[in-house]
Design an enzyme around this catalytic site. Structure first.
Site, PDB file in Angstrom:
ATOM      1  N   SER A 161      38.394  42.114  35.602  1.00 34.77           N
ATOM      2  CA  SER A 161      38.302  42.605  36.839  1.00 34.77           C
ATOM      3  C   SER A 161      39.693  43.144  37.671  1.00 34.77           C
ATOM      4  CB  SER A 161      37.482  42.177  37.795  1.00 34.77           C
ATOM      5  OG  SER A 161      37.109  42.689  39.065  1.00 34.77           O
ATOM      6  N   TYR A 168      34.303  34.545  42.330  1.00 34.26           N
ATOM      7  CA  TYR A 168      34.321  35.477  41.249  1.00 34.26           C
ATOM      8  C   TYR A 168      35.819  35.758  40.993  1.00 34.26           C
ATOM      9  CZ  TYR A 168      33.718  40.179  39.460  1.00 34.26           C
ATOM     10  OH  TYR A 168      33.650  41.431  38.645  1.00 34.26           O
TER      11      TYR A 168
END
Length: 710
Positions: A587, A600
């Protein structure tokens, strides 16, 4: 509009091809003769409709028929130059085509056109080939069928065989068909129904004779220690051996694999005649073109350890390659080189002086095609089963089906006689036939990911599904792994049959479930080449609201899950020895510090560094490890749909339905990122263009300056 005669032929072909007792996949051919009006002259013209080259009877359509004028086809008898030049007649078929001609005529066209019968079937039934490969086949044929079926000695398919059968049909008006030595059967009739009845009568009569008169143990007694393992133990051993076996079968060219542990196979592998019968190889041309001249047989008992089996397989593979090379050298014919004309440059200088060799000279003609590869297409492991290989899953599966046909043929022949296939020399003449080589040359260029087996986690939706879809479109076999088995199987079904994709259940936080998914993948397709760690989830919370359970869940799924999948897959990649790719869908957050997502972002940073660590560690095995850093993939995303989208929208103060547009406007390119864009990056990273790239992270975020890699 389909001609009624052609329509009747298609219906008959589909019925015959639907039953594997009648013929193997894509094997045999059927025909019908009839009359149409010539659109040029307005006169009636006799036509032959015949299954074209490469078609399958069970799925035959009008587009799969070749259509020829019978007057021109029969006229070829007068210009036929003889058996030594019969291959030239295949090119001549083009001059007999009617209109656009339909499909390309097959080598068996002459048989159908020259035999004086309105309808002709040529089939490859196991029962018929059993008689055709029996040492006393002529006597058995007479005993079983009387004078209604005539024995035809082995001859390679072609124009001369068509002439032979036409002559036999004329000389035996009472006959309804023939047994083709070493090959199959041909039957005929005045009507389509009669031809079909005669074909089925020959097949059923042969099968009934074998059942009534055949010995009860045609393969001999069970060899102690070679009995099949219990199902779970059998499949576990198959999964453990599959990567090594696939690597051995792919030394010359990458192959896709298929595993079969049917009762037919396991019984054959347990009997005392396994080795001598396997060494004789298959006989029907359709069979050995896909199974190769003979299989590789592991000569160890069922309870042999994985380590001992792997070591012995490698030894046997070296012997197999040497034997196959010797087979090629024994029967291959060199290219003919014309004598140089006196006074020409070639007559006054040697090949070495002129910088070329005779074997590669443009003047050379004929000769056998180059050896295509010396690896086995069929590998037999007693107690475990059969591994078959091909250029794609369907080819690998069909090769296995054909070897099962061969086992049935050997059983039938041995039960009433002795199995006596055609000679290795005749097999070579077909395997390295110039016409077969030309057919291979006409095949379309393989796609970029052909022969590659990909496993994508979290692939039932969103980014994972888009990646799986793109890889399948580029020729890969795809294993869709997801927490929800039903959704995984549904996503796989959207991509095609099980020859293209399968769905498996996998909780990536559980090592046993991960290993089970890897095992399913290697049993389905032979091994693995490409792994995409995509499974993920996110809980958008600030530090003080993030619980220990939140932290553990996200790290278990993405950091630990990627580790477990990569570890299990790496064992397969190393055992195969074929290199491979591991891709992490990380990400933008792995390098960008944003608010309210500490768990996350931290786990994405963990994944990003796994890429670097594994790229270094696995490089010596030819395994490339790369990452993709997406951002703002809202549409189709399972993460955003599960609440992350609402939380991020609240964080940024925008309506949830506008979140994708919001992310797009904050990028340099002002473009929304879709799952397909991430899939494109995976395609490029795992394709041939970046063959020397590893340890790379590719941003797919439409440009976020704060996330630029430094």
């Amino acid at each position: 509009m389909t001609n009624p005669t052609a329509a009747e032929l298609i219906a008959r072909s589909n019925r015959l091809g639907a039953d594997p007792r009648n013929t193997n996949y894509a094997g045999g051919n059927t025909s019908a003769k009839g009359v149409e009006t010539d659109p040029v002259t307005g006169e009636p013209v006799e036509l032959l409709w015949v299954k074209g080259s490469g078609g399958d009877l069970g799925t035959l359509t009008e587009q799969g028929l070749a259509v020829l004028r019978l007057d021109r086809l029969r006229a070829m008898v007068d210009t036929y130059p003889g058996v030594e030049r019969e291959d030239e007649m295949v090119a001549a078929f083009d001059y007999a085509l009617h209109g656009k001609g339909g499909a390309a005529p097959s080598i068996d066209t002459a048989m159908h056109g020259l035999v004086d019968a309105a309808h002709v079937d040529h089939l490859h039934p196991d029962s018929g080939i059993a008689i055709a490969t029996a040492a006393d086949g002529p006597e058995l044929t007479e005993r079983i069928f009387g004078d209604q079926v005539v024995w035809v000695p082995w001859r390679r398919p072609g124009f001369q065989l068509g002439l032979d059968i036409a002559e036999i049909k004329a000389a035996n008006p009472q006959a309804v068909g023939c047994i083709l030595g070493g090959h199959g059967i041909t039957a005929w009739g005045d009507t389509s129904d009669e031809a079909e009845r005669n074909s089925l009568w020959i097949i059923d009569t042969a099968a009934a004779y074998l059942a009534e008169h055949g010995a009860s143990e045609p393969f001999g007694a069970v060899v102690p220690g070679y009995e099949s393992l219990p199902p779970a133990e059998r499949r576990a051993k198959a999964a453990a051996l599959a990567p090594t076996i696939r690597g051995l079968a792919s030394v010359d060219k990458p192959q896709v694999g298929h595993f079969t542990d049917s009762d037919v196979v396991l019984e054959f592998l347990s009997r005392e005649k396994l080795a001598p019968l396997a060494a004789l190889g298959t006989s029907c041309p359709d069979h050995f073109l896909r199974t190769k001249v003979r299989p590789l047989v592991l000569d160890l008992p069922a309870d042999a350890s994985i380590e001992a089996s792997v070591a012995r397989l490698k030894e046997l593979h070296a012997e197999y390659r040497a034997d196959y090379a010797a087979y090629y050298e024994r029967y291959a014919t060199p290219a003919a080189v014309p004598e140089p004309v006196e006074g020409s440059p070639a007559s006054t200088s040697s090949a070495s002086e002129s910088g070329s060799s005779a074997s590669t000279s443009s003047a050379s003609e004929g000769g056998s095609p180059a050896m295509r590869g010396a690896d086995p297409a069929i590998v037999l492991v007693p107690g475990v089963g059969m591994f078959s290989f091909g250029k794609d899953k369907q080819t690998a599966r069909v090769a296995g089906e054909f070897y099962v046909n061969a086992i049935n043929v050997m059983r039938g022949a041995e039960s009433v006689s002795t199995y006596a296939p055609i000679s290795d020399e005749e097999k070579f003449r077909i395997e390295y036939w110039a016409l077969e080589e030309a057919k291979l040359a006409r095949m379309p260029r393989p796609k970029s990911h052909a022969t590659r087996v990909a496993l994508v986690t979290g692939a039932a939706s969103g980014i994972g599904k888009a990646i799986a879809t793109r890889l399948a479109a580029e020729g890969a076999c795809v294993v869709i792994a997801d927490l929800d088995l039903e959704k995984a199987q549904a996503a796989a079904a959207e991509l095609g049959s099980s020859d293209v994709a399968i769905g498996v259940a996998a909780n990536v936080t559980d090592a046993a479930q991960v290993q089970a998914a890897i095992d399913e993948a290697v049993l389905a397709f032979g091994g693995l080449d490409l792994i995409v760690n995509n499974a993920g989830l996110s809980l958008s919370k600030p530090l003080l609201e993030t619980t220990e359970a939140d932290w553990d869940l996200q790290h278990d799924v993405m950091a630990k899950g990627s580790f477990l999948v990569s570890k299990a897959a790496a064992r397969v990649l190393i055992d195969q020895g074929m290199g491979g790719d591991i891709v992490y869908i990380s990400s933008k957050n792995s390098v960008f510090a944003g608010p309210n997502n500490i768990a996350y972002s931290a786990t994405k940073a963990d994944q990003a560094h796994q890429v670097r660590l594994l790229a270094v560690e696995l490089g010596e095995y030819g395994v490339r490890v790369n990452g993709v850093n997406p951002d703002g993939v809202v549409r189709g995303s399972g993460i955003f749909a599960s609440g992350w989208g609402a939380n991020r929208a609240a964080t940024y103060g925008v309506p949830e339905e506008k979140l994708g547009e919001f992310y797009a406007q904050r990028t340099i390119l002002k473009r929304e990122v879709l799952p397909e864009h991430v899939a494109n990056a995976v395609y490029v990273l795992t394709g041939p263009e970046l063959s020397h790239t590893t340890g790379l992270h590719v941003p797919v975020d439409a440009g976020v300056a704060a996330a630029f890699l430094r």
